[in-house]
Design a protein around this motif. Structure first.
Motif, PDB file in Angstrom:
ATOM      1  N   MET A  48      -1.623  12.022  -9.847  1.00 42.51           N
ATOM      2  CA  MET A  48      -0.526  11.084  -9.619  1.00 42.51           C
ATOM      3  C   MET A  48       0.810  11.691 -10.068  1.00 42.51           C
ATOM      4  SD  MET A  48      -1.966   8.357  -8.273  1.00 42.51           S
ATOM      5  CE  MET A  48      -2.822   9.609  -7.322  1.00 42.51           C
ATOM      6  N   LYS A 116       0.975   0.256  -4.212  1.00 44.71           N
ATOM      7  CA  LYS A 116       0.979   0.660  -5.616  1.00 44.71           C
ATOM      8  C   LYS A 116       1.265   2.149  -5.809  1.00 44.71           C
ATOM      9  CE  LYS A 116      -2.271  -2.965  -7.043  1.00 44.71           C
ATOM     10  NZ  LYS A 116      -3.602  -3.252  -7.636  1.00 44.71           N
ATOM     11  N   TYR A 117       1.451   2.869  -4.695  1.00 43.92           N
ATOM     12  CA  TYR A 117       1.616   4.319  -4.784  1.00 43.92           C
ATOM     13  C   TYR A 117       2.905   4.771  -4.115  1.00 43.92           C
ATOM     14  CZ  TYR A 117      -3.248   3.917  -6.129  1.00 43.92           C
ATOM     15  OH  TYR A 117      -4.397   3.558  -6.771  1.00 43.92           O
ATOM     16  N   GLU A 121       2.595  10.357  -3.587  1.00 40.38           N
ATOM     17  CA  GLU A 121       1.197  10.136  -3.966  1.00 40.38           C
ATOM     18  C   GLU A 121       0.343   9.849  -2.737  1.00 40.38           C
ATOM     19  OE1 GLU A 121       1.680   8.379  -8.512  1.00 40.38           O
ATOM     20  OE2 GLU A 121       1.846   7.011  -6.802  1.00 40.38           O
TER      21      GLU A 121
END
Length: 422
Positions: A48, A116-117, A121
């Motif tokens: 990440m 969420k990324y 990512e």
């Protein structure tokens, strides 16, 4: 003990077995089509942005390739699992067969919430998943495409990663490993609107066959992503009025109608969310399917119209923009109530037909113009629609049964003509 919730896989198998009984499908071929050829589950690590490593789970289910290479989308969603991928792969087999394409069916994706990324990512996740899939995909073997929460950029990353594993002299032969790419990277002009156009066109053809036009018709849409937007845009241009939209964040309703383009401009920077567009027009989400309208377009996820809410539906026509939005139990209620359902394998097949055009374009080194593409798409879809309509009339049955009979019969004939190895 609580009743087990019906899954999309339960639903697709109920549909399949019902039609197999109805058409007296050859028992040996029935066994073959009841199972998937391959189910691939991959766990892979990705670093990440903060330096931590996260483990992701990806899936690719290949149902059947009797008619040609496996074909089907990749979705990024928290609900992705092997059971959902199996159901979606089976529906793809029926869809490509019904459309008369030289493809089988596959589906897959990664279990995650892409919101969420970061974009960097998501790129690393996509490239790592592609590398892990390896030779399980290929331009003449299994050809992925965009689906829920994936897009042209996702496909460009997959194509680039896959081609980078080939020798320089071989790379150009693998550009069509995916479809739905950006136009500048070998994509088809108009591929973005192909699925939504198909939804619109089947609705228009349905009304034309009854001597009606779309002018003045009201419609409601669940899901305002790529499919929901383009279907709405084409319908509005033909004089229909969008009066309600629902997504995961809000449900809005106004009998005066909404501007499709205004709603799109609002939702675009919000990752296709309609939240905040018309706060004073928000209603309880449970009221959505019961709204008075002429056309209901479920264009979000599967299993949305269920036994619990089917009786609420007021629309006389449902056009399935999503894959498997109506459960088998719900369909029984709807048909008893006189509702016509244009099934997903017909209604949203514009996308896979557009993918076929892109695959051909890459394979043959050609470049097609948008007007030519839309003419080809309309001609192909109209032909498929007419075949299903004729089957409905001849058999005096519902549209899904008619479409399934045509799709499965084509595969049955392929097996009978070729035989079963060895």
């Amino acid at each position: 003990m609580a009743n087990k919730k019906e899954t999309m896989y339960d639903n697709v198998m109920k549909q399949y077995n019902k039609v197999a009984d109805y058409m007296d499908l050859d028992p040996n071929i029935r066994k073959i089509l009841a199972v998937t050829n391959n189910e691939i589950i991959i766990h892979f690590p990705v670093r990440m942005d903060n330096g931590d490593v996260e483990i992701f789970t990806g899936y690719r289910v290949q149902h059947n390739n009797a008619l040609g290479p496996y074909k089907g989308g990749l979705r990024y969603h928290a609900d992705v699992d092997v059971e959902a991928a199996k159901a979606l792969a089976i529906w793809m087999t029926w869809k490509t067969s019904l459309a008369g394409l030289p493809y089988g069916g596959a589906k897959g994706g990664i279990q995650l919430d892409p919101r969420k990324y970061s974009i960097t990512e998501l790129e690393r996740i996509t490239r790592r998943f592609t590398y892990a899939l390896g030779e399980n995909i290929g331009a003449e073997h299994d050809i992925p495409a965009p689906d829920v929460n994936t897009n042209a950029q996702t496909m460009a990353w997959i194509a680039d990663t896959y081609m980078s594993t080939k020798s320089p002299s071989e790379r150009s032969k693998h550009q069509h490993v995916v479809t739905g790419k950006p136009v500048g990277s070998g994509g088809l002009e108009g591929r973005d609107r192909a699925t939504g156009f198909g939804v619109y066109l089947t609705i228009r053809l349905y009304h034309e066959s009854r001597g009606e036009s779309l002018k003045g018709k009201t419609f409601i849409v669940q899901g305002f992503g790529n499919v929901g937007y383009w279907a709405s845009k084409f319908l509005e241009a033909d004089g229909a009025k969008l009066i309600a939209v629902q997504d995961a964040h809000a449900t809005i309703h106004d009998e005066a109608g909404f501007s499709v383009e205004d709603l799109f401009e609002h939702s675009k920077p919000r990752k296709n969310s309609i939240a905040g567009f018309a706060d004073d027009k928000e209603i309880d989400p449970k009221q959505f399917f019961g709204l008075e309208c002429d056309i209901l377009i479920p264009a979000a996820l599967g299993n949305q119209i269920t036994e619990e809410n089917a009786a609420d539906v007021k629309a006389p026509l449902i056009a399935e923009g999503a894959n498997g939005p109506t459960t088998d139990a719900a369909e029984k209620i709807l048909l008893e109530n006189g509702v016509t359902i244009i099934p997903d394998i017909l209604c949203n097949s514009g996308g896979v037909i557009g993918s076929y055009f892109e695959w051909l374009q890459n394979r043959n080194g050609e470049l097609w113009q948008l007007d030519e593409i839309m003419i080809r798409l309309e001609k192909k879809l109209t032909g498929v629609f007419k075949k299903v309509e004729n089957e409905v009339k001849e058999r005096q049955t519902d549209w899904r049964t008619a479409a399934y009979v045509l799709a499965i019969y084509r595969i049955e004939m392929a097996y009978k003509q070729r035989g079963i190895f060895p």
